[in-house]
Every structure is written in structure tokens, then in C-alpha cells.
Design a protein around this motif. Structure first.
Motif, PDB file in Angstrom:
ATOM      1  N   GLY A 181      23.240  17.012  85.703  1.00 51.58           N
ATOM      2  CA  GLY A 181      22.961  18.395  84.916  1.00 51.58           C
ATOM      3  C   GLY A 181      23.600  18.244  83.883  1.00 51.58           C
ATOM      4  N   ARG A 182      22.958  17.322  82.804  1.00 56.08           N
ATOM      5  CA  ARG A 182      23.318  16.478  81.421  1.00 56.08           C
ATOM      6  C   ARG A 182      22.001  16.789  81.042  1.00 56.08           C
ATOM      7  N   HIS A 183      21.489  18.390  81.109  1.00 59.18           N
ATOM      8  CA  HIS A 183      19.997  17.442  80.589  1.00 59.18           C
ATOM      9  C   HIS A 183      20.183  17.807  78.971  1.00 59.18           C
ATOM     10  N   LEU A 184      21.222  18.836  79.177  1.00 57.76           N
ATOM     11  CA  LEU A 184      21.530  19.287  77.356  1.00 57.76           C
ATOM     12  C   LEU A 184      22.205  17.684  76.167  1.00 57.76           C
ATOM     13  N   GLU A 185      22.514  17.225  76.937  1.00 63.35           N
ATOM     14  CA  GLU A 185      23.093  16.504  76.294  1.00 63.35           C
ATOM     15  C   GLU A 185      22.169  14.807  75.876  1.00 63.35           C
ATOM     16  N   LEU A 186      21.531  15.296  77.303  1.00 64.81           N
ATOM     17  CA  LEU A 186      20.316  14.285  77.266  1.00 64.81           C
ATOM     18  C   LEU A 186      19.744  14.218  75.729  1.00 64.81           C
ATOM     19  N   VAL A 187      18.824  15.640  75.309  1.00 63.66           N
ATOM     20  CA  VAL A 187      17.825  16.303  74.516  1.00 63.66           C
ATOM     21  C   VAL A 187      17.712  15.034  73.392  1.00 63.66           C
ATOM     22  N   GLY A 188      18.967  15.062  72.934  1.00 61.22           N
ATOM     23  CA  GLY A 188      18.992  13.925  71.804  1.00 61.22           C
ATOM     24  C   GLY A 188      18.477  12.373  71.637  1.00 61.22           C
ATOM     25  N   GLU A 189      18.793  12.215  72.604  1.00 63.10           N
ATOM     26  CA  GLU A 189      19.026  10.623  72.937  1.00 63.10           C
ATOM     27  C   GLU A 189      17.137  10.446  73.743  1.00 63.10           C
ATOM     28  N   LEU A 190      16.612  11.599  74.354  1.00 67.55           N
ATOM     29  CA  LEU A 190      15.560  11.107  75.161  1.00 67.55           C
ATOM     30  C   LEU A 190      14.692  11.095  73.483  1.00 67.55           C
ATOM     31  N   SER A 191      15.008  12.566  72.778  1.00 67.87           N
ATOM     32  CA  SER A 191      13.712  12.258  71.768  1.00 67.87           C
ATOM     33  C   SER A 191      13.761  11.425  70.172  1.00 67.87           C
ATOM     34  N   ARG A 192      15.021  10.580  71.026  1.00 65.71           N
ATOM     35  CA  ARG A 192      14.667   9.160  69.739  1.00 65.71           C
ATOM     36  C   ARG A 192      14.046   7.915  70.792  1.00 65.71           C
ATOM     37  N   LEU A 193      14.427   8.337  72.123  1.00 71.15           N
ATOM     38  CA  LEU A 193      13.520   6.794  72.338  1.00 71.15           C
ATOM     39  C   LEU A 193      12.064   7.301  72.462  1.00 71.15           C
ATOM     40  N   VAL A 194      11.753   9.111  72.553  1.00 73.07           N
ATOM     41  CA  VAL A 194      10.608   9.172  72.814  1.00 73.07           C
ATOM     42  C   VAL A 194       9.441   8.369  71.483  1.00 73.07           C
ATOM     43  N   ALA A 195      10.789   8.562  70.864  1.00 68.02           N
ATOM     44  CA  ALA A 195      10.579   8.573  69.037  1.00 68.02           C
ATOM     45  C   ALA A 195       9.996   6.776  68.500  1.00 68.02           C
ATOM     46  N   GLU A 196      11.041   6.028  69.370  1.00 69.42           N
ATOM     47  CA  GLU A 196      11.029   4.594  69.486  1.00 69.42           C
ATOM     48  C   GLU A 196       9.773   3.542  70.434  1.00 69.42           C
ATOM     49  N   ASN A 197       9.877   4.239  71.514  1.00 70.01           N
ATOM     50  CA  ASN A 197       8.306   4.230  72.673  1.00 70.01           C
ATOM     51  C   ASN A 197       7.799   5.009  72.817  1.00 70.01           C
ATOM     52  N   PRO A 198       6.639   5.485  71.512  1.00 75.47           N
ATOM     53  CA  PRO A 198       5.694   6.501  71.704  1.00 75.47           C
ATOM     54  C   PRO A 198       4.401   6.633  72.914  1.00 75.47           C
ATOM     55  N   LEU A 199       5.111   5.445  73.198  1.00 76.63           N
ATOM     56  CA  LEU A 199       3.193   5.286  74.058  1.00 76.63           C
ATOM     57  C   LEU A 199       4.059   5.093  76.014  1.00 76.63           C
ATOM     58  N   SER A 200       5.301   5.822  76.166  1.00 78.22           N
ATOM     59  CA  SER A 200       6.094   5.226  76.786  1.00 78.22           C
ATOM     60  C   SER A 200       6.284   6.541  77.938  1.00 78.22           C
ATOM     61  N   GLU A 201       5.139   6.407  78.943  1.00 74.31           N
ATOM     62  CA  GLU A 201       4.945   7.798  79.615  1.00 74.31           C
ATOM     63  C   GLU A 201       6.436   8.486  80.752  1.00 74.31           C
ATOM     64  N   GLY A 202       7.291   7.176  80.635  1.00 73.61           N
ATOM     65  CA  GLY A 202       8.456   7.776  81.773  1.00 73.61           C
ATOM     66  C   GLY A 202       9.363   7.989  80.855  1.00 73.61           C
ATOM     67  N   PHE A 203       9.650   7.707  79.367  1.00 77.01           N
ATOM     68  CA  PHE A 203      10.723   8.536  78.473  1.00 77.01           C
ATOM     69  C   PHE A 203       9.695   9.941  77.887  1.00 77.01           C
ATOM     70  N   CYS A 204       8.732   9.993  77.848  1.00 77.28           N
ATOM     71  CA  CYS A 204       8.205  11.763  77.452  1.00 77.28           C
ATOM     72  C   CYS A 204       8.446  12.604  78.964  1.00 77.28           C
ATOM     73  N   ALA A 205       8.119  12.203  79.720  1.00 74.58           N
ATOM     74  CA  ALA A 205       8.667  13.123  81.618  1.00 74.58           C
ATOM     75  C   ALA A 205       9.833  13.173  80.959  1.00 74.58           C
ATOM     76  N   ARG A 206      10.587  12.343  81.006  1.00 73.56           N
ATOM     77  CA  ARG A 206      12.217  12.913  80.370  1.00 73.56           C
ATOM     78  C   ARG A 206      12.343  13.783  79.901  1.00 73.56           C
ATOM     79  N   LEU A 207      11.950  13.029  79.117  1.00 74.16           N
ATOM     80  CA  LEU A 207      11.925  14.658  77.760  1.00 74.16           C
ATOM     81  C   LEU A 207      11.711  15.437  78.218  1.00 74.16           C
ATOM     82  N   MET A 208      10.531  16.010  78.417  1.00 70.34           N
ATOM     83  CA  MET A 208       9.671  17.345  78.517  1.00 70.34           C
ATOM     84  C   MET A 208      10.329  17.672  79.950  1.00 70.34           C
TER      85      MET A 208
END
Length: 279
Positions: free
Chosen positions: A195-222
């Protein structure tokens, strides 16, 4: 770190540590206590790294020569290899490492570097990752997340950065870089289960920016955006990633990303996150 081949200002008595670390998950490093040991010249670093990626195993002369000189070694390669091994042994002895924390042995048809337990970061990473997976499988998600975090913290940058030209070192580096990404995704999925979704927003936003073609990180950010009440941002992230996939790779999103998209469109508050994910 600046590589130097000169004798440092401190002596062996200054680096008699309670702990030594041999580090491959990033640039090659040897740390004795709080002191970083100056590494030898490049050929010796290649030799040391080639032995360390197969700790406690015999690496043949042929394999070592191929790693040091490629497919066209000089006629004097075997003699030169023996000189480099002698120099590496002297280097390890100089810093009170050989025979105490690791031991370089001649083992026909090559050489073996025996490494004390718990000082090589790749071995520690493998063990922590395995323990975390066992904890996750047993349903202890809190402990598994902690163990995955400890494994992830061992990485200081691209594995064997600066020593990736040869085939074995390059292959090992790619293997551990991919393993690190897999462990990162598993830890994120466990944090979602916790249940730590609020804590993950910043980390996943950064990971998607660093790995823009990663579907896994985008799905998790969504998922974390949707659970945080930001469904519009989740759909915008999907559109950006889909456009990049089509433009760069000529493909539509895969199943995982499409499922995340459908979850947001349906305004589904529940999205299944597996306790274990693939790479």
C-alpha cells in the motif's frame, strides 16, 4: 576515482580493516575499511575482474588470454599472462589482501582467486536477492522488500563500468545490470502490495523518465498514479509511452501496459500486482 600506479601515502598498517569489500557492481573497487585501495594498471584490473566474476573457480589460461587480448593475442601472450599474474599477486600482498581476504592460486590449466565469504558484492547481491524471493514466496512482504532494498543498495553504477570491452566481462555486466532491474521491479511490486503507492510516485516518475521505453515502469507508474487519485496523469503517461514505442520500435504496448491502461479506463480500484515479476 583517479587510478594511480604509485605507492600511496599510507601503508599496510593503515588498512588493516575489520571488513574488506571487492566491488564489481559499478566501477571495479577494492575497499579496506574506510580506505579505497588504488587499483593497478588496466591489464591487471582486467585480470582481477575476470577472476572475480568466477570467484573460487579455475579460469583457464586460454580464457584469460582471450579476455586480455581478444581474438588475436600476441605470440608472447602466455608468458605475459604469467607476468601479470605475478604482478597481481604482489599487488594483493602489498595491501595485505592475499592470503587473508582472498588467495590467488595457480590451478592448472589456469588460475583461481579464492575469495572470503561475504566480501564480493556480486555474491552478496545474489544471496540477498534469493533470500528476498524466499521471503516473498512465504508471504513476508515487509521483510522481502527490506532484503530487496539491501541488495539494490549494493549497486554504485553500471556493473564493471570502464571494463566492459571483453566478452566475459561484458556478459557478466549485462547479466547483473538486468538482474538489478528485475530486483527493482520486484521490490516496487511488493511496496505496491504493502500500500505504499503514494511513496512510489516520485521514484517511478524518475524511472520512467530515465527509461522511457520501459513498459514495466510505465505500467507501475500508471497504477500508483491511479491509486493516488491522478487517473488523468496515468492516462497521459500511457499515451506518451505508447507514442514512443510506436515511433522508436514500431510496436504497440504489450499485455502488462495494456492491462494497466484498461484498469485506469475502467476506474478499477483493484489492480493485481504479482508478488514476483519477470525481468
Amino acid at each position: 576515482m583517479t587510478v594511480t600506479e604509485t605507492q600511496p601515502a599510507y601503508g599496510v598498517q593503515d588498512i588493516t580493516p575489520r571488513r574488506v569489500a571487492l566491488r564489481l557492481l559499478g566501477p571495479l573497487e577494492i575497499v579496506a575499511g574506510s580506505v579505497e585501495v588504488p587499483l593497478p594498471q588496466r591489464k591487471l584490473r582486467q585480470l582481477l575482474a575476470t577472476l572475480l566474476i568466477r570467484p573460487n573457480a579455475t579460469v583457464s589460461n586460454e580464457a584469460l588470454i582471450r579476455e586480455l587480448w581478444g581474438d588475436r593475442p600476441p605470440a608472447t601472450a602466455l608468458a605475459a599472462l604469467r607476468v601479470y599474474v605475478s604482478q597481481l599477486r604482489k599487488f594483493l600482498i602489498r595491501y595485505d589482501l592475499d592470503g587473508r581476504w582472498c588467495t590467488l592460486r595457480t590451478r592448472p590449466p589456469g588460475y583461481q582467486l579464492q575469495v572470503n565469504d561475504g566480501i564480493l558484492d556480486t555474491v552478496c547481491f545474489d544471496r540477498l536477492s534469493a533470500l528476498a524471493t524466499e521471503s516473498a514466496d512465504a508471504g513476508n512482504h515487509e521483510l522481502a522488500s527490506k532484503q530487496y532494498r539491501e541488495a539494490l543498495a549494493l549497486r554504485r553504477g553500471p556493473t564493471l563500468e570502464g571494463l566492459r570491452e571483453s566478452s566475459a566481462l561484458s556478459g557478466t555486466a549485462l547479466q547483473y545490470d538486468e538482474a538489478w532491474m528485475t530486483v527493482l521491479k520486484r521490490r516496487i511490486d511488493l511496496d505496491l502490495l504493502l500500500g505504499r503507492h503514494l511513496e512510489l510516485v516520485g521514484e517511478l516518475s524518475r524511472l520512467v523518465a530515465e527509461n522511457p521505453l520501459s513498459e514495466g515502469f510505465c505500467a507501475r507508474l500508471m497504477v500508483v498514479l491511479h491509486r493516488s487519485g491522478r487517473s488523468g496523469d496515468a492516462l497521459a503517461s500511457y499515451r506518451r509511452t505508447r507514442a514512443l514505442l510506436i515511433e522508436e520500435l514500431g510496436i504497440e504496448p504489450g499485455l502488462e501496459l495494456r492491462m494497466a491502461h484498461q484498469t485506469v479506463l475502467a476506474d478499477d480500484a483493484v489492480f493485481h500486482i504479482p508478488a514476483r515479476v519477470s525481468a
